[in-house]
Motif scaffolding. Structure first.
Motif, PDB file in Angstrom:
ATOM      1  N   PRO A  79       0.165  18.677  91.805  1.00 64.96           N
ATOM      2  CA  PRO A  79       1.474  19.173  90.446  1.00 64.96           C
ATOM      3  C   PRO A  79       1.303  17.365  89.740  1.00 64.96           C
ATOM      4  CG  PRO A  79       2.721  19.354  91.845  1.00 64.96           C
ATOM      5  CD  PRO A  79       1.410  19.153  92.603  1.00 64.96           C
ATOM      6  N   GLU A  80       1.307  16.150  90.503  1.00 68.57           N
ATOM      7  CA  GLU A  80       1.175  15.314  89.794  1.00 68.57           C
ATOM      8  C   GLU A  80      -0.018  14.364  89.420  1.00 68.57           C
ATOM      9  OE1 GLU A  80       1.473  16.001  93.001  1.00 68.57           O
ATOM     10  OE2 GLU A  80      -0.805  15.100  93.961  1.00 68.57           O
ATOM     11  N   LYS A  81      -1.125  15.587  89.210  1.00 72.19           N
ATOM     12  CA  LYS A  81      -1.868  15.038  88.730  1.00 72.19           C
ATOM     13  C   LYS A  81      -1.766  15.064  86.896  1.00 72.19           C
ATOM     14  CE  LYS A  81      -7.059  14.657  89.138  1.00 72.19           C
ATOM     15  NZ  LYS A  81      -7.122  13.418  89.452  1.00 72.19           N
ATOM     16  N   SER A  82      -0.649  14.669  86.531  1.00 70.35           N
ATOM     17  CA  SER A  82      -0.602  15.795  85.369  1.00 70.35           C
ATOM     18  C   SER A  82      -0.925  14.301  83.467  1.00 70.35           C
ATOM     19  CB  SER A  82       1.054  15.837  85.029  1.00 70.35           C
ATOM     20  OG  SER A  82       1.533  14.643  85.221  1.00 70.35           O
ATOM     21  N   VAL A  83      -0.928  12.993  84.309  1.00 67.27           N
ATOM     22  CA  VAL A  83      -1.420  12.350  82.835  1.00 67.27           C
ATOM     23  C   VAL A  83      -2.446  12.596  82.076  1.00 67.27           C
ATOM     24  CG1 VAL A  83      -1.297  10.081  82.477  1.00 67.27           C
ATOM     25  CG2 VAL A  83      -0.229  10.523  84.092  1.00 67.27           C
ATOM     26  N   VAL A  84      -2.453  12.879  80.767  1.00 60.96           N
ATOM     27  CA  VAL A  84      -3.459  13.430  79.738  1.00 60.96           C
ATOM     28  C   VAL A  84      -4.164  11.113  78.968  1.00 60.96           C
ATOM     29  CG1 VAL A  84      -4.837  14.739  78.365  1.00 60.96           C
ATOM     30  CG2 VAL A  84      -3.046  14.724  79.808  1.00 60.96           C
ATOM     31  N   ILE A  85      -5.397  11.349  79.592  1.00 60.61           N
ATOM     32  CA  ILE A  85      -5.306   9.981  78.893  1.00 60.61           C
ATOM     33  C   ILE A  85      -6.317  10.243  77.268  1.00 60.61           C
ATOM     34  CG2 ILE A  85      -6.975   7.618  78.969  1.00 60.61           C
ATOM     35  CD1 ILE A  85      -6.461   7.794  81.681  1.00 60.61           C
ATOM     36  N   SER A  86      -6.083   9.706  76.098  1.00 59.56           N
ATOM     37  CA  SER A  86      -6.664  10.070  75.369  1.00 59.56           C
ATOM     38  C   SER A  86      -6.532   8.605  74.575  1.00 59.56           C
ATOM     39  CB  SER A  86      -5.711  10.936  74.121  1.00 59.56           C
ATOM     40  OG  SER A  86      -4.988  10.407  73.263  1.00 59.56           O
ATOM     41  N   ARG A  87      -6.715   8.819  73.261  1.00 57.16           N
ATOM     42  CA  ARG A  87      -7.425   7.252  71.407  1.00 57.16           C
ATOM     43  C   ARG A  87      -6.320   7.131  70.860  1.00 57.16           C
ATOM     44  NH1 ARG A  87     -14.339   8.403  71.874  1.00 57.16           N
ATOM     45  NH2 ARG A  87     -13.232   9.822  70.214  1.00 57.16           N
ATOM     46  N   TRP A  88      -6.531   6.174  70.687  1.00 58.08           N
ATOM     47  CA  TRP A  88      -6.158   5.572  69.706  1.00 58.08           C
ATOM     48  C   TRP A  88      -6.752   5.631  68.664  1.00 58.08           C
ATOM     49  CZ3 TRP A  88      -0.645   4.735  69.979  1.00 58.08           C
ATOM     50  CH2 TRP A  88       0.016   4.634  70.832  1.00 58.08           C
ATOM     51  N   ASN A  89      -6.295   6.004  67.707  1.00 58.68           N
ATOM     52  CA  ASN A  89      -7.389   6.911  66.275  1.00 58.68           C
ATOM     53  C   ASN A  89      -7.696   7.640  66.422  1.00 58.68           C
ATOM     54  OD1 ASN A  89      -7.055   6.501  63.751  1.00 58.68           O
ATOM     55  ND2 ASN A  89      -9.487   5.115  64.149  1.00 58.68           N
ATOM     56  N   GLY A  90      -7.404   8.270  67.278  1.00 66.16           N
ATOM     57  CA  GLY A  90      -8.342   9.704  68.000  1.00 66.16           C
ATOM     58  C   GLY A  90      -7.373  10.851  67.268  1.00 66.16           C
ATOM     59  N   TYR A  91      -8.035  11.934  66.432  1.00 67.40           N
ATOM     60  CA  TYR A  91      -6.928  13.352  66.153  1.00 67.40           C
ATOM     61  C   TYR A  91      -6.820  14.281  66.880  1.00 67.40           C
ATOM     62  CZ  TYR A  91      -4.560  15.946  62.648  1.00 67.40           C
ATOM     63  OH  TYR A  91      -4.078  17.134  62.261  1.00 67.40           O
ATOM     64  N   HIS A  92      -6.236  14.886  66.903  1.00 70.49           N
ATOM     65  CA  HIS A  92      -6.221  16.563  67.711  1.00 70.49           C
ATOM     66  C   HIS A  92      -5.131  17.189  68.093  1.00 70.49           C
ATOM     67  CE1 HIS A  92      -9.213  14.834  71.096  1.00 70.49           C
ATOM     68  NE2 HIS A  92      -8.043  13.453  71.167  1.00 70.49           N
ATOM     69  N   GLY A  93      -4.459  17.289  66.966  1.00 66.56           N
ATOM     70  CA  GLY A  93      -3.848  17.646  65.830  1.00 66.56           C
ATOM     71  C   GLY A  93      -2.680  17.155  65.006  1.00 66.56           C
ATOM     72  N   SER A  94      -1.740  17.916  64.559  1.00 68.34           N
ATOM     73  CA  SER A  94      -0.424  16.910  64.572  1.00 68.34           C
ATOM     74  C   SER A  94       0.847  18.049  65.422  1.00 68.34           C
ATOM     75  CB  SER A  94      -0.354  17.224  63.082  1.00 68.34           C
ATOM     76  OG  SER A  94       0.790  18.548  62.394  1.00 68.34           O
ATOM     77  N   THR A  95       0.554  19.052  65.962  1.00 65.70           N
ATOM     78  CA  THR A  95       1.570  19.552  67.102  1.00 65.70           C
ATOM     79  C   THR A  95       1.960  19.003  67.418  1.00 65.70           C
ATOM     80  OG1 THR A  95       0.463  20.382  68.722  1.00 65.70           O
ATOM     81  CG2 THR A  95       1.074  21.974  66.616  1.00 65.70           C
ATOM     82  N   MET A  96       3.193  19.335  68.309  1.00 66.58           N
ATOM     83  CA  MET A  96       4.270  18.398  69.452  1.00 66.58           C
ATOM     84  C   MET A  96       2.884  17.835  70.540  1.00 66.58           C
ATOM     85  SD  MET A  96       7.144  17.665  68.703  1.00 66.58           S
ATOM     86  CE  MET A  96       8.086  15.915  69.733  1.00 66.58           C
ATOM     87  N   GLY A  97       2.170  19.007  71.352  1.00 63.35           N
ATOM     88  CA  GLY A  97       0.891  18.489  72.010  1.00 63.35           C
ATOM     89  C   GLY A  97       0.060  17.970  71.267  1.00 63.35           C
ATOM     90  N   GLY A  98      -0.246  18.660  69.931  1.00 64.42           N
ATOM     91  CA  GLY A  98      -1.868  17.918  69.366  1.00 64.42           C
ATOM     92  C   GLY A  98      -2.090  16.707  68.702  1.00 64.42           C
ATOM     93  N   GLY A  99      -0.702  16.533  68.352  1.00 65.29           N
ATOM     94  CA  GLY A  99       0.164  15.032  67.929  1.00 65.29           C
ATOM     95  C   GLY A  99       0.288  13.746  68.795  1.00 65.29           C
ATOM     96  N   SER A 100       0.976  14.183  70.002  1.00 58.28           N
ATOM     97  CA  SER A 100       0.429  13.385  71.455  1.00 58.28           C
ATOM     98  C   SER A 100      -0.419  13.352  71.833  1.00 58.28           C
ATOM     99  CB  SER A 100       1.615  14.023  72.593  1.00 58.28           C
ATOM    100  OG  SER A 100       2.802  14.845  71.740  1.00 58.28           O
ATOM    101  N   LEU A 101      -1.184  13.834  72.065  1.00 57.17           N
ATOM    102  CA  LEU A 101      -2.847  13.259  72.513  1.00 57.17           C
ATOM    103  C   LEU A 101      -3.705  12.262  71.401  1.00 57.17           C
ATOM    104  CD1 LEU A 101      -3.923  17.196  73.806  1.00 57.17           C
ATOM    105  CD2 LEU A 101      -3.316  15.185  75.004  1.00 57.17           C
ATOM    106  N   GLY A 102      -3.290  12.628  70.259  1.00 56.21           N
ATOM    107  CA  GLY A 102      -4.033  12.873  69.248  1.00 56.21           C
ATOM    108  C   GLY A 102      -3.414  10.775  69.067  1.00 56.21           C
ATOM    109  N   GLY A 103      -4.141   9.962  68.823  1.00 56.36           N
ATOM    110  CA  GLY A 103      -3.358   8.378  68.269  1.00 56.36           C
ATOM    111  C   GLY A 103      -3.238   7.651  66.964  1.00 56.36           C
ATOM    112  N   MET A 104      -2.934   8.581  66.792  1.00 52.38           N
ATOM    113  CA  MET A 104      -2.064   8.213  64.762  1.00 52.38           C
ATOM    114  C   MET A 104      -0.872   8.137  64.905  1.00 52.38           C
ATOM    115  SD  MET A 104      -4.914   8.684  63.232  1.00 52.38           S
ATOM    116  CE  MET A 104      -6.766   9.990  63.316  1.00 52.38           C
ATOM    117  N   LYS A 105      -0.657   6.606  64.936  1.00 54.17           N
ATOM    118  CA  LYS A 105       0.451   5.704  64.683  1.00 54.17           C
ATOM    119  C   LYS A 105       1.509   6.460  64.347  1.00 54.17           C
ATOM    120  CE  LYS A 105      -1.141   1.804  67.349  1.00 54.17           C
ATOM    121  NZ  LYS A 105      -1.333   0.143  67.881  1.00 54.17           N
ATOM    122  N   GLY A 106       1.443   6.905  62.643  1.00 57.44           N
ATOM    123  CA  GLY A 106       1.624   7.294  61.378  1.00 57.44           C
ATOM    124  C   GLY A 106       2.810   9.016  61.804  1.00 57.44           C
TER     125      GLY A 106
END
Ligand code: PMP
Length: 461
Positions: free
Chosen positions: A142-169
């Motif tokens: 269960p501790e293997k839980s961190v997800v790495i993504s990228r600045w300026n990536g876009y994965h949506g704008s929900t709490m999860g999608g927006g967090s995975l994305g790397g849009m500072k705005g």
């Protein structure tokens, strides 16, 4: 043909009074009035004043088969008559979802043979985030839980999608990113490559993933998520060295690879999936947009045999959406995939249109305000710059000149979007060579006008 019933000004006033637009400065739009789109056919939009606009963005990168396909309307109507809705939660299923899951399993590369249906790209990525964590927990980690993504990536704008994305705005609003998500730098050579050669830079940026995994500990990292080509980030096509190295790192450290193909799926890069174009084998693939060509909302997470095996045998995955596998959406998706396949739309886009467009698109680099002009399949971008050799940025706030050019495109009846000071295109895959010529001619005219305006405003020499 159903004509618009109200005059444009009245529609705009009602829009301003009651309609809150996504990703929009509401006050500014309300002062100006939205452009009202009333009909569309092929690659052409018609507005409420009867103007015909070439849609260089396929809506929001989604209308891959082009607008106005009767077949899709017909299957939707027929499916609504047969079975307008039923859920897939409580030990029930229905033919459209079953057939679509099988079709996607056949189309998807490698062992992606299982499908979890969602309603959009954002909520597909929320599904993926929860699924990879549930997967590792089910394996006793269960501790293997961190997800790495990228600045300026876009994965949506929900709490999860927006967090995975790397849009500072996006992160700046609403308490994002949620915990357990961390970002590394993007493979944008034009903006961030400095003195490195693109191939060297691609490797360096991929190795940031390795460094991050070592920093956190591989036993704490669940997955890495990325788009094959960053779309909303400005159509950032990574150097050729990037993806093979990312793939190596994920395999070596036992990190799941989530490839977000919301834009790149269903023909956009010239193959069914961007993963094929870039030689990637995902463990989970995010799909939406082109899955239904935008005719109806639908998203899907394509899941590998290995992950599905674990999830199916673990505690119930406490996740799902009312509209997961919606029968009407599934029927439309199936018909859309049939059109893409049987009409050879993707094959033609790759073999005929992409090379034709590429030659003209790359030639835009001779324009005085254009730095790099890059394209893969039918998604391209140009970087605007006051000084090509230095790959310089404008002195004005980022996006000022991009916005000027976008406004000129809009006035010249071409939809070309700007991301900061990049201009991007992603036309319907059915665009013809003649329409490519029109797109390029309007783009050049708009760039010339934008250039003149930028000079007049002292934004460049
Ligand atoms: N992922 C990617 C790569 C996207 O481009 C988008 C939308 N542009 C999303 C996810 C989110 O999809 P949606 O807007 O359908 O929620």
């Amino acid at each position: 043909m159903r004509e618009n019933q109200l005059p444009t000004a009245e529609l705009q006033a009602l829009d301003a009074a009651h309609h809150m637009h996504p990703f929009t400065d509401g006050a500014a739009l309300n002062r100006k009035g939205a452009r009202i789109i009333t009909r569309a056919k092929g690659v052409w939009l018609t507005d409420s004043e009867g103007e015909e606009i070439l849609d260089g963005m396929a809506g929001l990168w989604c209308v891959n088969v082009g607008y106005g396909r009767e077949e899709l309307a017909e299957v939707a109507a027929a499916q609504m008559r047969d079975l307008a809705f039923y859920n897939t939660f409580f030990q029930t299923s229905h033919p459209p979802a079953i057939k679509l899951a099988k079709r996607l399993a056949d189309l998807a590369p490698g062992p992606l043979n299982h499908v979890f249906f969602n309603g959009s790209g954002s909520d597909s990525n929320d599904t993926n985030l929860r699924m990879v964590r549930h997967y590792w927990a089910a394996l006793g980690k269960p501790e293997k839980s961190v997800v790495i993504s990228r600045w300026n990536g876009y994965h949506g704008s929900t709490m999860g999608g927006g967090s995975l994305g790397g849009m500072k705005g996006i992160h700046a609003q609403g308490g994002l990113p949620i915990p357990g998500i961390t970002h590394i730098d993007q493979p944008d050579w034009w903006s961030e490559g400095g003195d490195m050669a693109p191939e060297e830079f691609g490797l360096a940026r991929a190795r940031l993933l390795e460094r991050k995994i070592l920093e956190i500990g591989a036993d704490k990292v669940a997955a890495f998520i990325a788009e094959p080509v960053q779309g909303a980030g400005g159509v950032i096509i990574p150097p050729a060295t990037y993806w093979p190295e990312i793939q190596r790192i994920c395999r070596e450290y036992g990190i799941l690879l989530i490839v977000d193909e919301v834009i790149t799926g269903f023909g956009r890069t010239g193959n069914w999936f961007g993963s094929e174009t870039f030689g990637i084998q995902p463990d989970i693939m995010t799909c939406a947009k082109g899955l239904t060509s935008g005719y109806i909302p639908m998203g899907a997470s394509l899941v590998s045999d290995q992950i599905a095996e674990v999830i199916n045998n673990a505690d119930e995955f406490a996740h799902g959406y009312t509209y997961s596998g919606h029968p009407v959406a599934a029927a439309v998706a199936l018909e859309n995939l049939r059109l893409l396949d049987e009409e050879g739309i993707i094959d033609r886009a790759r073999a005929e249109i992409a090379p034709y467009l590429k030659a003209q698109w790359e030639a835009l680099a001779d324009h005085p305000m254009v730095g790099e002009a890059k394209i893969v399949g039918l998604m391209g971008s140009i970087a605007l710059t006051p000084d090509k050799a230095a790959r310089a940025k404008f002195a004005a706030k980022e996006g000022t000149v991009g916005y000027i050019c976008r406004e000129r495109c809009f006035a010249n009846n071409l939809i070309m979007r700007h991301v900061g000071d990049r201009m991007i295109i992603s036309p319907p895959l059915v665009i013809s060579k003649d329409e490519v010529d029109i797109l390029i001619a309007r783009a050049r005219k708009s760039l010339d006008e934008g250039h003149a305006k930028a000079k007049a405003e002292g934004l460049m020499a």
